[in-house]
Every structure is written in C-alpha cells, then in structure tokens.
Scaffold this motif. Structure first.
Motif, short mmCIF file in Angstrom:
data_model
loop_
_atom_site.label_atom_id
_atom_site.label_comp_id
_atom_site.label_asym_id
_atom_site.label_seq_id
_atom_site.Cartn_x
_atom_site.Cartn_y
_atom_site.Cartn_z
N LEU A 146 0.83 -1.21 0.00
CA LEU A 146 0.00 0.00 0.00
C LEU A 146 0.87 1.26 0.00
O LEU A 146 0.57 2.23 -0.70
CB LEU A 146 -0.93 0.00 1.21
CG LEU A 146 -2.09 -0.99 1.16
CD1 LEU A 146 -2.80 -1.03 2.51
CD2 LEU A 146 -3.05 -0.63 0.05
N CYS A 147 1.92 1.24 0.78
CA CYS A 147 2.84 2.39 0.81
C CYS A 147 3.49 2.59 -0.56
O CYS A 147 3.58 3.73 -1.04
CB CYS A 147 3.91 2.20 1.88
SG CYS A 147 3.30 2.37 3.56
N ALA A 148 3.95 1.50 -1.16
CA ALA A 148 4.58 1.59 -2.49
C ALA A 148 3.60 2.16 -3.50
O ALA A 148 3.95 3.05 -4.29
CB ALA A 148 5.08 0.22 -2.94
N GLY A 149 2.38 1.68 -3.49
CA GLY A 149 1.37 2.18 -4.42
C GLY A 149 1.06 3.65 -4.18
O GLY A 149 0.91 4.43 -5.13
N THR A 150 0.96 4.04 -2.93
CA THR A 150 0.66 5.44 -2.60
C THR A 150 1.79 6.36 -3.05
O THR A 150 1.55 7.39 -3.68
CB THR A 150 0.43 5.58 -1.08
OG1 THR A 150 -0.65 4.74 -0.70
CG2 THR A 150 0.11 7.02 -0.72
N GLY A 181 9.38 8.34 -6.19
CA GLY A 181 9.56 7.08 -6.90
C GLY A 181 10.57 6.18 -6.20
O GLY A 181 10.36 4.97 -6.08
N ALA A 182 11.64 6.77 -5.71
CA ALA A 182 12.65 5.99 -4.98
C ALA A 182 12.05 5.43 -3.69
O ALA A 182 12.33 4.28 -3.32
CB ALA A 182 13.87 6.87 -4.66
N THR A 183 11.22 6.22 -3.03
CA THR A 183 10.56 5.74 -1.82
C THR A 183 9.62 4.59 -2.13
O THR A 183 9.56 3.59 -1.40
CB THR A 183 9.80 6.89 -1.13
OG1 THR A 183 10.70 7.98 -0.92
CG2 THR A 183 9.21 6.45 0.20
N ALA A 184 8.90 4.70 -3.24
CA ALA A 184 8.01 3.62 -3.67
C ALA A 184 8.81 2.34 -3.93
O ALA A 184 8.38 1.25 -3.55
CB ALA A 184 7.23 4.03 -4.91
N LEU A 185 9.97 2.47 -4.56
CA LEU A 185 10.81 1.30 -4.83
C LEU A 185 11.31 0.64 -3.55
O LEU A 185 11.40 -0.58 -3.46
CB LEU A 185 11.98 1.68 -5.74
CG LEU A 185 11.62 2.01 -7.19
CD1 LEU A 185 12.84 2.51 -7.94
CD2 LEU A 185 10.99 0.81 -7.87
N VAL A 186 11.63 1.46 -2.55
CA VAL A 186 12.07 0.91 -1.26
C VAL A 186 10.95 0.06 -0.66
O VAL A 186 11.17 -1.07 -0.22
CB VAL A 186 12.49 2.04 -0.29
CG1 VAL A 186 12.60 1.52 1.14
CG2 VAL A 186 13.80 2.67 -0.73
N HIS A 187 9.73 0.60 -0.67
CA HIS A 187 8.61 -0.16 -0.11
C HIS A 187 8.29 -1.39 -0.95
O HIS A 187 7.92 -2.43 -0.41
CB HIS A 187 7.38 0.74 0.04
CG HIS A 187 7.47 1.66 1.21
ND1 HIS A 187 7.30 1.24 2.51
CD2 HIS A 187 7.75 2.99 1.28
CE1 HIS A 187 7.46 2.27 3.33
NE2 HIS A 187 7.73 3.34 2.61
N LEU A 188 8.45 -1.28 -2.25
CA LEU A 188 8.22 -2.43 -3.12
C LEU A 188 9.24 -3.54 -2.84
O LEU A 188 8.89 -4.72 -2.84
CB LEU A 188 8.28 -1.99 -4.59
CG LEU A 188 7.66 -2.92 -5.60
CD1 LEU A 188 6.21 -3.19 -5.28
CD2 LEU A 188 7.78 -2.32 -7.00
N LEU A 189 10.47 -3.15 -2.56
CA LEU A 189 11.49 -4.13 -2.18
C LEU A 189 11.10 -4.85 -0.90
O LEU A 189 11.28 -6.06 -0.77
CB LEU A 189 12.85 -3.43 -2.01
CG LEU A 189 14.00 -4.30 -1.52
CD1 LEU A 189 14.34 -5.37 -2.55
CD2 LEU A 189 15.21 -3.44 -1.22
N PHE A 190 10.49 -4.12 0.04
CA PHE A 190 10.07 -4.71 1.31
C PHE A 190 8.86 -5.63 1.15
O PHE A 190 8.57 -6.42 2.04
CB PHE A 190 9.80 -3.64 2.35
CG PHE A 190 11.03 -2.95 2.85
CD1 PHE A 190 12.27 -3.57 2.80
CD2 PHE A 190 10.97 -1.68 3.38
CE1 PHE A 190 13.41 -2.95 3.26
CE2 PHE A 190 12.09 -1.04 3.85
CZ PHE A 190 13.32 -1.67 3.79
#
Length: 169
Positions: free
Chosen positions: A95-99, A140-149
C-alpha cells in the motif's frame, strides 16, 4: 538487507538532505544578521528556504523508509494473529509503495505542466519544474524501497512478534 543500498541511500538522499538543511541554517543566519545589523535581508531568502525544505523532506523519505524510522501505528498488532504478521507487513508495504508511486506520478504530471507553462518563483524567478521533478523522483525511490520490502521484509520487521500475545481461540 543490502549494505550497498544502505550506503547508496545514505550518501545520496542523506547527503542531499543534510546539505540542504545546512544551507538553510547558513541562509537564515546571514539573513538574520543582515536584518539586524544592516537593515537588509537576503533577497529571495524565503523562496530559497522553501525549495531547500522540499529537498530536506523529500530527500529524507527514501532513507527514512529504508531504515524503518517512520511513525508506526501498532494499535491493531494485538489483534492480528502471529501467523499473519508477515502478510500484514507485506500488505502495508505494498500500500505504501502504491501510494508513493501514485503521488510521484501526479507530481511528475505537475512538473510537466510547470515546464510547459514556464512556472517560476515570484521573487527570484527560479524554475519550479526541476524542483517538482526532483520531488517526483524521490517519491519514486521511496516507492521502490517499499516495493522491495514487499518481496523481502526488512530486518527486524517481525522481531516484535515474539512479544505480541497470542489471541485465545
């Protein structure tokens, strides 16, 4: 997680945020000295401070997410069974990555409009599009971090599970 990625985020996002904060500090110091002793403030100091604050806040987002230093509301942790904790963490990170991705795309669209219309700051005439592009890239970088998690939970993500009481069945 990856020490290389940790160093990369520290030396890019962390350094950029720290330098921007350092710049704000010196700008405010000289602006106050100029007002007090020379009756003259630095022209555009407010605009520069606003832009540097954007850099501080958005530059820190990927690093804060990577290190898990954000605010966490764990009021429901007592009712979520231990078996679902990993899934809960993954869903939250998804959800964080999507947001963050959605916000980054919206900001990217805004940046394109800024560039198209030639939007600039009121006093100094600094272009706003590059600032918005930077903000979008950092989101976008923050979204990628959450996507990695979502794929690989961060270390310590489930360490409090052992301390969470199991609900009676």
């Amino acid at each position: 997680m990856s020490p290389t990625l940790d160093r990369l985020l520290k030396w890019t996002c962390g350094a950029v945020s720290a330098l921007a904060l350092f710049g704000i500090m010196w700008l405010m110091l000289f602006d106050v000295i100029g007002r007090k002793y020379f009756n003259q403030s630095i022209p555009g100091a407010l605009e520069i401070t606003e832009i540097l604050m954007v850099v501080v806040i958005f530059g820190a987002l990927p690093l804060v997410s990577w290190r898990g230093e954000h605010i966490v509301f764990d009021s429901l942790d007592g009712v979520v069974p231990r078996a679902l904790k990993g899934l809960q963490h993954r869903v939250v990170h998804l959800l964080c990555a999507g947001t963050f991705a959605f916000l980054g795309l919206q900001l990217l669209k805004r940046a394109e409009r800024f560039a198209e219309y030639g939007e600039v700051t009121a006093h100094l005439g600094l272009a706003l599009a590059p600032v918005a592009w930077l903000m979008a890239a950092l989101l976008g970088a923050t979204a990628l971090v959450h996507l990695l998690f979502v794929v690989q939970l961060p270390p310590g993500a489930l360490e409090h599970v052992a301390h969470t009481p199991e609900l009676p069945e």
